[in-house]
Write an enzyme that holds these catalytic residues in place. Structure first.
Site, PDB file in Angstrom:
ATOM      1  N   ALA A  66       0.870  -1.170   0.000  1.00  0.00           N
ATOM      2  CA  ALA A  66       0.000   0.000   0.000  1.00  0.00           C
ATOM      3  C   ALA A  66       0.910   1.224   0.000  1.00  0.00           C
ATOM      4  O   ALA A  66       2.069   1.143   0.425  1.00  0.00           O
ATOM      5  CB  ALA A  66      -0.875  -0.010   1.246  1.00  0.00           C
ATOM      6  N   GLY A 112       0.451  -4.946   0.783  1.00  0.00           N
ATOM      7  CA  GLY A 112      -0.735  -4.982  -0.081  1.00  0.00           C
ATOM      8  C   GLY A 112      -0.480  -5.661  -1.417  1.00  0.00           C
ATOM      9  O   GLY A 112      -1.405  -6.174  -2.053  1.00  0.00           O
ATOM     10  N   GLU A 115      -0.790  -9.227  -0.660  1.00  0.00           N
ATOM     11  CA  GLU A 115      -2.220  -9.430  -0.364  1.00  0.00           C
ATOM     12  C   GLU A 115      -3.042  -9.474  -1.650  1.00  0.00           C
ATOM     13  O   GLU A 115      -3.981 -10.255  -1.771  1.00  0.00           O
ATOM     14  CB  GLU A 115      -2.710  -8.327   0.590  1.00  0.00           C
ATOM     15  CG  GLU A 115      -2.148  -8.523   2.003  1.00  0.00           C
ATOM     16  CD  GLU A 115      -2.436  -7.357   2.923  1.00  0.00           C
ATOM     17  OE1 GLU A 115      -2.079  -6.207   2.552  1.00  0.00           O
ATOM     18  OE2 GLU A 115      -2.991  -7.563   4.010  1.00  0.00           O
ATOM     19  N   GLU A 135       4.420  -5.294   7.324  1.00  0.00           N
ATOM     20  CA  GLU A 135       3.684  -4.205   7.999  1.00  0.00           C
ATOM     21  C   GLU A 135       4.128  -3.943   9.432  1.00  0.00           C
ATOM     22  O   GLU A 135       4.156  -2.795   9.878  1.00  0.00           O
ATOM     23  CB  GLU A 135       2.173  -4.489   7.964  1.00  0.00           C
ATOM     24  CG  GLU A 135       1.522  -4.262   6.606  1.00  0.00           C
ATOM     25  CD  GLU A 135       1.587  -5.457   5.678  1.00  0.00           C
ATOM     26  OE1 GLU A 135       2.348  -6.414   5.970  1.00  0.00           O
ATOM     27  OE2 GLU A 135       0.892  -5.440   4.661  1.00  0.00           O
TER      28      GLU A 135
HETATM   29  N1  COA Z   1       4.611   3.096  -0.633  1.00  0.00           N
HETATM   30  C1  COA Z   1       5.009   4.225  -1.184  1.00  0.00           C
HETATM   31  N2  COA Z   1       6.157   4.367  -1.883  1.00  0.00           N
HETATM   32  C2  COA Z   1       6.901   3.268  -2.041  1.00  0.00           C
HETATM   33  C3  COA Z   1       6.559   2.022  -1.499  1.00  0.00           C
HETATM   34  C4  COA Z   1       5.345   1.956  -0.769  1.00  0.00           C
HETATM   35  N3  COA Z   1       4.897   0.818  -0.241  1.00  0.00           N
HETATM   36  N4  COA Z   1       7.513   1.113  -1.797  1.00  0.00           N
HETATM   37  C5  COA Z   1       8.434   1.783  -2.520  1.00  0.00           C
HETATM   38  N5  COA Z   1       8.072   3.090  -2.671  1.00  0.00           N
HETATM   39  C6  COA Z   1       8.782   4.142  -3.377  1.00  0.00           C
HETATM   40  C7  COA Z   1       9.964   4.648  -2.570  1.00  0.00           C
HETATM   41  O1  COA Z   1       9.546   5.598  -1.614  1.00  0.00           O
HETATM   42  C8  COA Z   1      10.806   5.252  -3.668  1.00  0.00           C
HETATM   43  O2  COA Z   1      10.239   6.480  -4.044  1.00  0.00           O
HETATM   44  P1  COA Z   1      11.202   7.799  -4.271  1.00  0.00           P
HETATM   45  O3  COA Z   1      12.127   7.387  -5.374  1.00  0.00           O
HETATM   46  O4  COA Z   1      10.237   8.881  -4.637  1.00  0.00           O
HETATM   47  O5  COA Z   1      11.904   7.998  -2.970  1.00  0.00           O
HETATM   48  C9  COA Z   1      10.584   4.294  -4.844  1.00  0.00           C
HETATM   49  O6  COA Z   1       9.360   3.630  -4.554  1.00  0.00           O
HETATM   50  C10 COA Z   1      11.670   3.264  -5.005  1.00  0.00           C
HETATM   51  O7  COA Z   1      11.802   2.554  -3.776  1.00  0.00           O
HETATM   52  P2  COA Z   1      13.191   2.382  -2.992  1.00  0.00           P
HETATM   53  O8  COA Z   1      12.870   2.118  -1.550  1.00  0.00           O
HETATM   54  O9  COA Z   1      14.096   3.529  -3.300  1.00  0.00           O
HETATM   55  O10 COA Z   1      13.767   1.066  -3.690  1.00  0.00           O
HETATM   56  P3  COA Z   1      14.788   0.023  -3.053  1.00  0.00           P
HETATM   57  O11 COA Z   1      15.227  -0.844  -4.190  1.00  0.00           O
HETATM   58  O12 COA Z   1      15.834   0.714  -2.261  1.00  0.00           O
HETATM   59  O13 COA Z   1      13.925  -0.840  -2.033  1.00  0.00           O
HETATM   60  C11 COA Z   1      11.966  -2.062  -1.288  1.00  0.00           C
HETATM   61  C12 COA Z   1      12.871  -1.665  -2.481  1.00  0.00           C
HETATM   62  C13 COA Z   1      10.767  -2.788  -1.856  1.00  0.00           C
HETATM   63  C14 COA Z   1      12.738  -2.971  -0.343  1.00  0.00           C
HETATM   64  C15 COA Z   1      11.539  -0.788  -0.521  1.00  0.00           C
HETATM   65  O14 COA Z   1      10.974   0.112  -1.463  1.00  0.00           O
HETATM   66  C16 COA Z   1      10.506  -1.015   0.550  1.00  0.00           C
HETATM   67  O15 COA Z   1      10.817  -1.550   1.605  1.00  0.00           O
HETATM   68  N6  COA Z   1       9.253  -0.592   0.292  1.00  0.00           N
HETATM   69  C17 COA Z   1       8.176  -0.642   1.276  1.00  0.00           C
HETATM   70  C18 COA Z   1       7.691  -2.076   1.435  1.00  0.00           C
HETATM   71  C19 COA Z   1       6.621  -2.111   2.506  1.00  0.00           C
HETATM   72  O16 COA Z   1       6.859  -1.928   3.679  1.00  0.00           O
HETATM   73  N7  COA Z   1       5.382  -2.397   2.077  1.00  0.00           N
HETATM   74  C20 COA Z   1       4.272  -2.549   2.955  1.00  0.00           C
HETATM   75  C21 COA Z   1       3.468  -1.318   2.997  1.00  0.00           C
HETATM   76  S1  COA Z   1       2.112  -1.481   4.122  1.00  0.00           S
END
Ligand code: COA
Length: 260
Positions: A66, A112, A115, A135
């Protein structure tokens, strides 16, 4: 169909919905959830569409969760509304759709994202896919059905561990867990899913929709799945597809199902 956050295409009875926010790793914001709701509903009533594949744009992510930026300052009521509305608009809709939905998990499927993949009828992963429900690392719990569907798919103990550790598992581990059915190289993922869709398309759409309903009944509180099966089995006898399927078998020819 024209959308801002998703792409849709339809070819030979197979529809593909691609979540298209690659710069945000296809994170599900509200607008994307609303568009997905519209696209799934439209393809479900389109009689030409026999299978829907849902995937993410790019090589990195299916859906990274999400959209955290969107809910970071929500209060208790807003949080509950977010989960309830999302479940209704997208996750329950997909699970109960009459048309088969295959999740083509092409990279990160987190929160999400996993999910959504779990709400689909089954999942195929690319070899680079990574799945998890992180989460609790954000101070929240899965809110789009993850606490219910993950234990159904992988068992309670594994779900507890995945959710408590907020960790990710790779595609092969997900296959060993029963979370995904197959693992294929990323470049072959969509074609592989289309191959399965082609097999599905040979069968009666009406019977398939009844099978989905009966299988899902097993997971509904207070519903006796065996009774649903009996009812849907009986109902199938009243369909044109049943007449066609049995007649074609006895006439030693291929059935031409109309989905009626
Ligand atoms: N919501 C909003 N933005 C998200 C996102 C999310 N769930 N997951 C990734 N993004 C965005 C990042 O903020 C970043 O945006 P920016 O370039 O404007 O800063 C972009 O996507 C790229 O992500 P980034 O984190 O830089 O890539 P990465 O390769 O370093 O890491 C992940 C990849 C997937 C490990 C990391 O993005 C992450 O942990 N995301 C969240 C996962 C999460 O907790 N999901 C559950 C949500 S309830």
């Amino acid at each position: 169909m024209a959308f801002e956050n998703i792409l849709t295409e339809k070819d030979g009875g197979i529809a593909v919905i691609t979540i298209n926010r690659p710069t945000k790793l296809n994170a599900l914001n509200r607008a994307t959830i609303v568009e997905l709701n519209e696209a799934f509903k439209a393809f479900d009533i389109d009689r030409e569409v026999r299978t829907i594949i849902v995937t993410g744009m790019g090589e990195k992510a299916f859906v990274a969760g999400a959209d955290i930026a969107e809910f970071a300052d929500f209060n208790v009521e807003e949080g509950q509304k977010l989960a309830a509305l999302g479940q209704e608009l997208l996750f329950d809709l997909v699970q109960n759709l009459s048309t088969p939905v295959i999740a083509a998990v092409n990279g990160f499927a987190l929160g999400g994202g996993l999910e959504l993949a779990m709400a689909a009828h089954f999942r195929i992963a690319s070899d680079n896919a990574k799945m998890g429900l992180p989460e609790v690392s954000l101070g929240v719990i899965p809110g789009y059905g993850g606490t219910q569907r993950l234990p159904q798919l992988v068992g309670k103990g594994r779900a507890m561990e995945m959710i408590m550790t907020a960790g990710m598992i790779g595609a092969e581990e997900a296959k060993a867990y029963g979370l995904v059915n197959h693992v294929v190289p990323q470049s072959e993922l969509i074609d592989f899913c289309k191959g399965i869709a082609s097999k599905i398309m040979k069968n009666s759409p009406v019977a398939i929709s009844k099978a989905i309903k009966a299988i899902n009944a097993n997971y509904e509180d207070g519903v006796n799945g065996y009774n649903v099966e009996v009812t849907e089995f009986g109902n199938a006898f009243g369909t044109e597809d049943f007449k066609e399927g049995t007649t074609a078998f006895l006439q030693k020819r291929k059935a031409e199902f109309k989905g009626k």
